[in-house]
Design a protein around this motif. Structure first.
Motif, PDB file in Angstrom:
ATOM      1  N   ASP A 196      18.611 -41.840 -58.989  1.00 25.58           N
ATOM      2  CA  ASP A 196      18.507 -40.431 -58.608  1.00 25.58           C
ATOM      3  C   ASP A 196      17.175 -39.793 -58.999  1.00 25.58           C
ATOM      4  N   TYR A 197      16.299 -40.558 -59.664  1.00 28.21           N
ATOM      5  CA  TYR A 197      15.058 -39.992 -60.194  1.00 28.21           C
ATOM      6  C   TYR A 197      13.835 -40.675 -59.602  1.00 28.21           C
ATOM      7  N   ALA A 198      12.753 -39.919 -59.501  1.00 32.49           N
ATOM      8  CA  ALA A 198      11.548 -40.370 -58.803  1.00 32.49           C
ATOM      9  C   ALA A 198      10.584 -41.142 -59.690  1.00 32.49           C
ATOM     10  N   ASP A 199      10.560 -40.839 -60.988  1.00 34.52           N
ATOM     11  CA  ASP A 199       9.635 -41.510 -61.894  1.00 34.52           C
ATOM     12  C   ASP A 199      10.269 -41.519 -63.278  1.00 34.52           C
ATOM     13  N   PHE A 200       9.656 -42.280 -64.188  1.00 37.72           N
ATOM     14  CA  PHE A 200      10.256 -42.482 -65.504  1.00 37.72           C
ATOM     15  C   PHE A 200       9.195 -42.412 -66.593  1.00 37.72           C
ATOM     16  N   TYR A 201       9.634 -41.995 -67.780  1.00 35.57           N
ATOM     17  CA  TYR A 201       8.752 -41.895 -68.928  1.00 35.57           C
ATOM     18  C   TYR A 201       9.508 -42.437 -70.145  1.00 35.57           C
ATOM     19  N   PRO A 202       8.954 -43.449 -70.831  1.00 36.22           N
ATOM     20  CA  PRO A 202       9.655 -44.048 -71.976  1.00 36.22           C
ATOM     21  C   PRO A 202       9.513 -43.193 -73.240  1.00 36.22           C
ATOM     22  N   GLY A 225      14.268 -39.975 -66.870  1.00 36.78           N
ATOM     23  CA  GLY A 225      14.094 -39.930 -65.425  1.00 36.78           C
ATOM     24  C   GLY A 225      13.613 -38.545 -65.054  1.00 36.78           C
ATOM     25  N   LEU A 226      12.607 -38.479 -64.186  1.00 36.50           N
ATOM     26  CA  LEU A 226      12.004 -37.198 -63.814  1.00 36.50           C
ATOM     27  C   LEU A 226      12.118 -36.951 -62.320  1.00 36.50           C
ATOM     28  N   ARG A 227      12.395 -35.709 -61.988  1.00 37.79           N
ATOM     29  CA  ARG A 227      12.318 -35.264 -60.591  1.00 37.79           C
ATOM     30  C   ARG A 227      12.057 -33.767 -60.588  1.00 37.79           C
ATOM     31  N   VAL A 228      11.596 -33.266 -59.447  1.00 32.47           N
ATOM     32  CA  VAL A 228      11.365 -31.835 -59.280  1.00 32.47           C
ATOM     33  C   VAL A 228      12.394 -31.315 -58.292  1.00 32.47           C
ATOM     34  N   GLU A 266      -2.266 -25.606 -58.980  1.00 34.59           N
ATOM     35  CA  GLU A 266      -3.406 -26.210 -58.294  1.00 34.59           C
ATOM     36  C   GLU A 266      -2.968 -27.399 -57.442  1.00 34.59           C
ATOM     37  N   ASP A 267      -3.830 -27.781 -56.489  1.00 32.68           N
ATOM     38  CA  ASP A 267      -3.508 -28.823 -55.505  1.00 32.68           C
ATOM     39  C   ASP A 267      -3.105 -30.150 -56.124  1.00 32.68           C
ATOM     40  N   ASP A 268      -3.851 -30.639 -57.131  1.00 26.82           N
ATOM     41  CA  ASP A 268      -3.524 -31.944 -57.727  1.00 26.82           C
ATOM     42  C   ASP A 268      -2.137 -31.923 -58.359  1.00 26.82           C
ATOM     43  N   ARG A 269      -1.832 -30.878 -59.105  1.00 25.45           N
ATOM     44  CA  ARG A 269      -0.493 -30.764 -59.706  1.00 25.45           C
ATOM     45  C   ARG A 269       0.561 -30.621 -58.624  1.00 25.45           C
ATOM     46  N   ARG A 270       0.281 -29.791 -57.627  1.00 25.97           N
ATOM     47  CA  ARG A 270       1.259 -29.579 -56.553  1.00 25.97           C
ATOM     48  C   ARG A 270       1.605 -30.899 -55.869  1.00 25.97           C
ATOM     49  N   LYS A 271       0.594 -31.711 -55.572  1.00 25.01           N
ATOM     50  CA  LYS A 271       0.844 -33.016 -54.936  1.00 25.01           C
ATOM     51  C   LYS A 271       1.673 -33.913 -55.846  1.00 25.01           C
ATOM     52  N   GLN A 316       5.221 -32.655 -55.798  1.00 23.32           N
ATOM     53  CA  GLN A 316       5.857 -33.018 -54.526  1.00 23.32           C
ATOM     54  C   GLN A 316       6.306 -34.470 -54.539  1.00 23.32           C
ATOM     55  N   SER A 317       5.535 -35.336 -55.209  1.00 24.99           N
ATOM     56  CA  SER A 317       5.911 -36.754 -55.273  1.00 24.99           C
ATOM     57  C   SER A 317       7.171 -36.967 -56.093  1.00 24.99           C
ATOM     58  N   LEU A 318       7.540 -35.990 -56.917  1.00 20.37           N
ATOM     59  CA  LEU A 318       8.760 -36.078 -57.730  1.00 20.37           C
ATOM     60  C   LEU A 318       9.973 -35.433 -57.072  1.00 20.37           C
ATOM     61  N   MET A 319       9.789 -34.837 -55.903  1.00 17.49           N
ATOM     62  CA  MET A 319      10.889 -34.141 -55.245  1.00 17.49           C
ATOM     63  C   MET A 319      11.820 -35.149 -54.585  1.00 17.49           C
TER      64      MET A 319
END
Length: 148
Positions: free
Chosen positions: A12-18, A86-89, A133-138, A141-144
């Motif tokens: 259910d999550y887009a990316d992960f952080y240990p 697990g991370l998502r926006v 800002e654009d870099d953060r926004r992108k 969006q990749s975590l949505m």
């Protein structure tokens, strides 16, 4: 718990952080105290941002302030467990982002806890809301993810 929604899984999550639990995280009952979960959420999101060059805590012109947070607990965790966040926006606004974070104990597929918090990005100079800002926004969006 009690709301009829299934416990989230890693899928259910887009990316992960240990993350790693610490000796001090355990309370007198032998499990991780509930307040530690919020610290792990904060560490995972800010660590993710820093690793991707999207936040320099001392120098970024804008940074996120936490304005809302919450957590549901599903299972116990404690030292010496390793934890994967697990991370998502869930929502991305002009100056705000709502993160959803799940904490997975060791290699378990179901979340031990799930939470959220909202950052409002502010100018370091004025402390007033500032557009993301654009870099953060992108990156956000990749975590949505579409809700199931």
């Amino acid at each position: 718990m009690g709301d009829g929604k299934p416990i989230p899984t890693r899928a259910d999550y887009a990316d992960f952080y240990p993350l790693q639990t610490r000796w001090i995280d355990n309370d007198i009952y032998g499990h991780m105290n509930n307040v530690v979960h919020y610290s792990l959420f904060d560490t995972a999101v800010n660590g993710w941002l820093i690793e991707r060059g999207l936040l320099d805590p001392r120098n970024s012109e804008t940074y996120g302030l936490v304005v809302e947070t919450g957590c549901k607990y599903h299972a116990e965790m404690g030292f010496p467990d390793s934890v994967t966040a697990g991370l998502r926006v869930a929502k991305l606004g002009n100056s705000s982002v709502r993160y959803e974070v799940a904490l997975f104990r060791n290699d378990e597929d179901s979340a031990a806890a799930e939470g959220y918090f909202t950052h409002v990005y502010v100018s370091r100079e004025t402390h007033r809301p500032s557009p993301i800002e654009d870099d953060r926004r992108k990156a956000f969006q990749s975590l949505m993810r579409e809700e199931a």
